[in-house]
Design an enzyme around this catalytic site. Structure first.
Site, PDB file in Angstrom:
ATOM      1  N   GLY A  17      -0.215  56.467  10.865  1.00  0.00           N
ATOM      2  CA  GLY A  17      -0.307  55.429   9.846  1.00  0.00           C
ATOM      3  C   GLY A  17       0.539  54.222  10.182  1.00  0.00           C
ATOM      4  O   GLY A  17       1.692  54.365  10.592  1.00  0.00           O
ATOM      5  N   SER A  18      -0.017  53.024   9.981  1.00  0.00           N
ATOM      6  CA  SER A  18       0.703  51.794  10.327  1.00  0.00           C
ATOM      7  C   SER A  18       1.073  50.973   9.099  1.00  0.00           C
ATOM      8  O   SER A  18       1.295  49.770   9.200  1.00  0.00           O
ATOM      9  CB  SER A  18      -0.147  50.937  11.276  1.00  0.00           C
ATOM     10  OG  SER A  18      -1.387  50.587  10.659  1.00  0.00           O
ATOM     11  N   PHE A  20       3.609  50.667   5.482  1.00  0.00           N
ATOM     12  CA  PHE A  20       5.058  50.527   5.330  1.00  0.00           C
ATOM     13  C   PHE A  20       5.783  51.755   5.862  1.00  0.00           C
ATOM     14  O   PHE A  20       6.796  51.647   6.565  1.00  0.00           O
ATOM     15  CB  PHE A  20       5.418  50.317   3.857  1.00  0.00           C
ATOM     16  CG  PHE A  20       5.127  48.939   3.353  1.00  0.00           C
ATOM     17  CD1 PHE A  20       5.914  47.865   3.743  1.00  0.00           C
ATOM     18  CD2 PHE A  20       4.065  48.718   2.487  1.00  0.00           C
ATOM     19  CE1 PHE A  20       5.651  46.593   3.281  1.00  0.00           C
ATOM     20  CE2 PHE A  20       3.795  47.445   2.024  1.00  0.00           C
ATOM     21  CZ  PHE A  20       4.580  46.377   2.417  1.00  0.00           C
ATOM     22  N   GLY A  21       5.287  52.955   5.536  1.00  0.00           N
ATOM     23  CA  GLY A  21       5.942  54.173   5.993  1.00  0.00           C
ATOM     24  C   GLY A  21       5.963  54.285   7.497  1.00  0.00           C
ATOM     25  O   GLY A  21       7.010  54.518   8.111  1.00  0.00           O
ATOM     26  N   GLU A 180      -3.149  41.436 -11.755  1.00  0.00           N
ATOM     27  CA  GLU A 180      -3.028  40.308 -10.832  1.00  0.00           C
ATOM     28  C   GLU A 180      -4.393  39.742 -10.460  1.00  0.00           C
ATOM     29  O   GLU A 180      -4.583  38.520 -10.394  1.00  0.00           O
ATOM     30  CB  GLU A 180      -2.265  40.764  -9.594  1.00  0.00           C
ATOM     31  CG  GLU A 180      -0.796  41.054  -9.885  1.00  0.00           C
ATOM     32  CD  GLU A 180      -0.078  41.795  -8.771  1.00  0.00           C
ATOM     33  OE1 GLU A 180       1.172  41.802  -8.780  1.00  0.00           O
ATOM     34  OE2 GLU A 180      -0.755  42.365  -7.896  1.00  0.00           O
ATOM     35  N   ASP A 318       2.525  57.210   0.108  1.00  0.00           N
ATOM     36  CA  ASP A 318       1.575  57.617  -0.927  1.00  0.00           C
ATOM     37  C   ASP A 318       1.028  59.015  -0.704  1.00  0.00           C
ATOM     38  O   ASP A 318       0.400  59.578  -1.605  1.00  0.00           O
ATOM     39  CB  ASP A 318       0.403  56.625  -0.974  1.00  0.00           C
ATOM     40  CG  ASP A 318       0.808  55.276  -1.528  1.00  0.00           C
ATOM     41  OD1 ASP A 318       1.907  55.193  -2.105  1.00  0.00           O
ATOM     42  OD2 ASP A 318       0.036  54.312  -1.380  1.00  0.00           O
ATOM     43  N   ALA A 329       5.394  50.458  -2.221  1.00  0.00           N
ATOM     44  CA  ALA A 329       5.957  50.231  -0.892  1.00  0.00           C
ATOM     45  C   ALA A 329       7.361  50.794  -0.761  1.00  0.00           C
ATOM     46  O   ALA A 329       7.734  51.354   0.272  1.00  0.00           O
ATOM     47  CB  ALA A 329       5.956  48.730  -0.580  1.00  0.00           C
ATOM     48  N   GLN A 330       8.172  50.676  -1.821  1.00  0.00           N
ATOM     49  CA  GLN A 330       9.555  51.140  -1.736  1.00  0.00           C
ATOM     50  C   GLN A 330       9.632  52.640  -1.484  1.00  0.00           C
ATOM     51  O   GLN A 330      10.516  53.120  -0.760  1.00  0.00           O
ATOM     52  CB  GLN A 330      10.310  50.788  -3.022  1.00  0.00           C
ATOM     53  CG  GLN A 330      10.914  49.408  -3.011  1.00  0.00           C
ATOM     54  CD  GLN A 330      11.881  49.216  -1.853  1.00  0.00           C
ATOM     55  OE1 GLN A 330      12.669  50.082  -1.519  1.00  0.00           O
ATOM     56  NE2 GLN A 330      11.802  48.057  -1.228  1.00  0.00           N
TER      57      GLN A 330
END
Length: 473
Positions: A17-18, A20-21, A180, A318, A329-330
């Site tokens: 996986g590319s 955030f993690g 949003e 996730d 993301a955090q």
């Protein structure tokens, strides 16, 4: 089949996986005595929180999705390979990925799985034909074409009934993405497109936000959710709460509420109501005795983010199910950083797996932007909204964008879009709408192909009315 091996006898770390993690795991192993292979089915690192701005013409894909190879090119202990992982052998410690019908087998000593989540239609996957999600670049580009195409169709519509359908936009799900997106569609209609058509007034567009729960932004509490709802309603967005979507087709959506079932005729729909973990979650659970997944397919991990019986296999982002850690993301960043630290500590001989301190998540708060100059923010018990919250939202998102160029160009595009009326990314093509449907039909059956034709014939927001559907094959 080829074997992907490292020529050096060092500890081998494979990151899947590319997002955030995956990216932060690699960066935190920069100076470690390890060889890293990052496997991803896409060539980019996607900044998913800003996808809705690509969909509404504010940002280009280049600003939010830099090439992963370029991001990591100065980190010499990382090799990036493209491929869709379809097998994880925990016994032999190998990963099998596929690219263009060719399998690549990559061995590992430590594994970090950070494949994120995809859109969930709660068992109604056929909804995706007419209501794309907001998880990929393809989703954002398809939605942009559907939004802009709907206005084009409305300009040419021969009847008021047809014009109304093309001028109605339905957003399903009142979480941050839905809020949003609804706000930006309203601003697009009320500011950017004003005066650009002759037969319609874009300000007549009807934007409807549908939510099955009883509140907007419910996880953020009644105060901020209420402020977000008031602001959206002031912008003209119709908010329908306690409304469950029971069907989606080319012409609109079917809603069930306390008064029974009803229809909303709308050409353009977008789904932001739920997420489902990647298919690697159930695979890991199946191959690790005692490991389970939750209802969303996320792996219920141990206190050190590993799976049962395999202290060298970490699940982050996730894909992990940890109480109190949101799918943001955090969570991915902190989980990846934690995993990297455990690997480094054990390679340095400072600890054994049994000595690991449990993962602890530090909640840095939640934010959602509603419109230009207006956002809501929650940091611990502190809740506030308005212009200051919007500035904080801008600053935080700029901070996590990768690369100086991306940050600079994003500031320029924001300056143009928010202080003026112009949006620089208003290109949209018929292919963006039909590419996904045609590919699905190509890999599927005659029923899939008929859905592609129906989508074209009904002019579902793509500017292709009365044109033949693309051939699937």
């Amino acid at each position: 089949m080829s074997n992907q091996t490292s020529g050096k006898q060092r500890h081998r770390v494979v990151v899947i996986g590319s997002g955030f993690g995956g990216l932060f795991a690699c960066k935190h192993l920069r100076h470690a005595e390890v060889d890293i292979v990052l496997i991803s089915k896409t060539s980019t690192h996607l900044f998913q929180p800003l996808l809705y701005q690509v969909a509404t013409g504010i940002l280009s894909t280049g600003e939010i999705a830099p090439a992963t190879r370029i991001v990591l090119r100065k980190q010499e202990n990382v090799q990036v390979i493209m491929g869709d992982v379809h097998d994880i052998d925990l016994t032999n410690r190998t990963i099998t990925s596929e690219l263009l019908n060719r399998d690549t087998v990559t061995p590992f000593d430590s594994l970090i799985v950070a494949t994120g989540a995809q859109q969930s239609y709660f068992g109604n996957d056929h909804f995706a034909t007419y209501a794309p999600g907001m998880k990929t670049i393809d989703d954002a580009l398809e939605l942009r074409a559907r939004i802009l195409g709907s206005f084009e169709e409305a300009e040419l519509a021969p009847t008021q009934e047809l014009r109304d359908r093309f001028m109605t936009f339905v957003v399903v799900g009142a979480g941050p993405t839905g809020v949003e997106l609804a706000g930006q569609i309203a601003e697009l209609a009320d500011r950017t497109l004003v005066g650009t058509f002759r037969n319609i007034d874009p300000r007549d567009a009807r934007v409807i936000l549908v939510e099955g729960a009883d509140a907007v932004l419910k996880p953020m509490g009644p105060k901020l959710g209420g402020k977000a709802q008031q602001r959206l309603e002031k912008m003209g967005v119709e908010i329908q709460l306690n409304a469950m979507v029971t069907d989606v087709d080319a012409r609109g959506v079917t809603i069930k509420d306390q008064d029974g079932e009803r229809r909303i005729e709308a050409a353009c729909k977008v789904w932001s109501a739920g997420v489902q973990a990647s298919e690697l979650g159930p695979m890991l659970a199946e191959r690790s005795e005692g490991t389970e997944v939750d209802r969303a397919g996320r792996v219920i991990v141990e206190k050190d983010l590993t799976i049962k019986g395999h202290p060298n296999v970490f699940v982050v982002g996730d894909l992990m199910s940890v109480p109190g850690v949101p799918g943001q993301a955090q969570g991915a960043i902190q989980g990846a950083t934690y995993a990297a630290k455990q690997i480094k500590a054990e390679l340095a001989g400072k600890q054994q797996p049994a000595q690991r301190a449990p993962f602890k998540y530090f909640d840095k708060g939640s934010m959602a932007t509603i419109s230009r100059f207006d956002a809501v923010c929650q940091i611990g018990k502190l809740e506030f909204s308005g212009f200051f919250a919007w500035l904080m939202w801008l600053g935080l998102h700029l901070y996590y964008l990768v690369g100086f160029r991306s940050r600079f160009m994003t500031v320029v595009q924001w300056f143009v879009a928010f202080l003026g009326r112009h949006r620089g990314q208003m290109a949209a093509t018929e292919q963006w709408v039909f590419a996904r449907l045609a590919l699905e039909a190509l890999a599927g059956n005659d029923e899939d192909a008929s859905e592609v034709r129906a989508e074209a014939d009904l002019g579902a927001g793509n500017g292709a009315a009365n044109k033949p559907a693309p051939k699937a094959g």
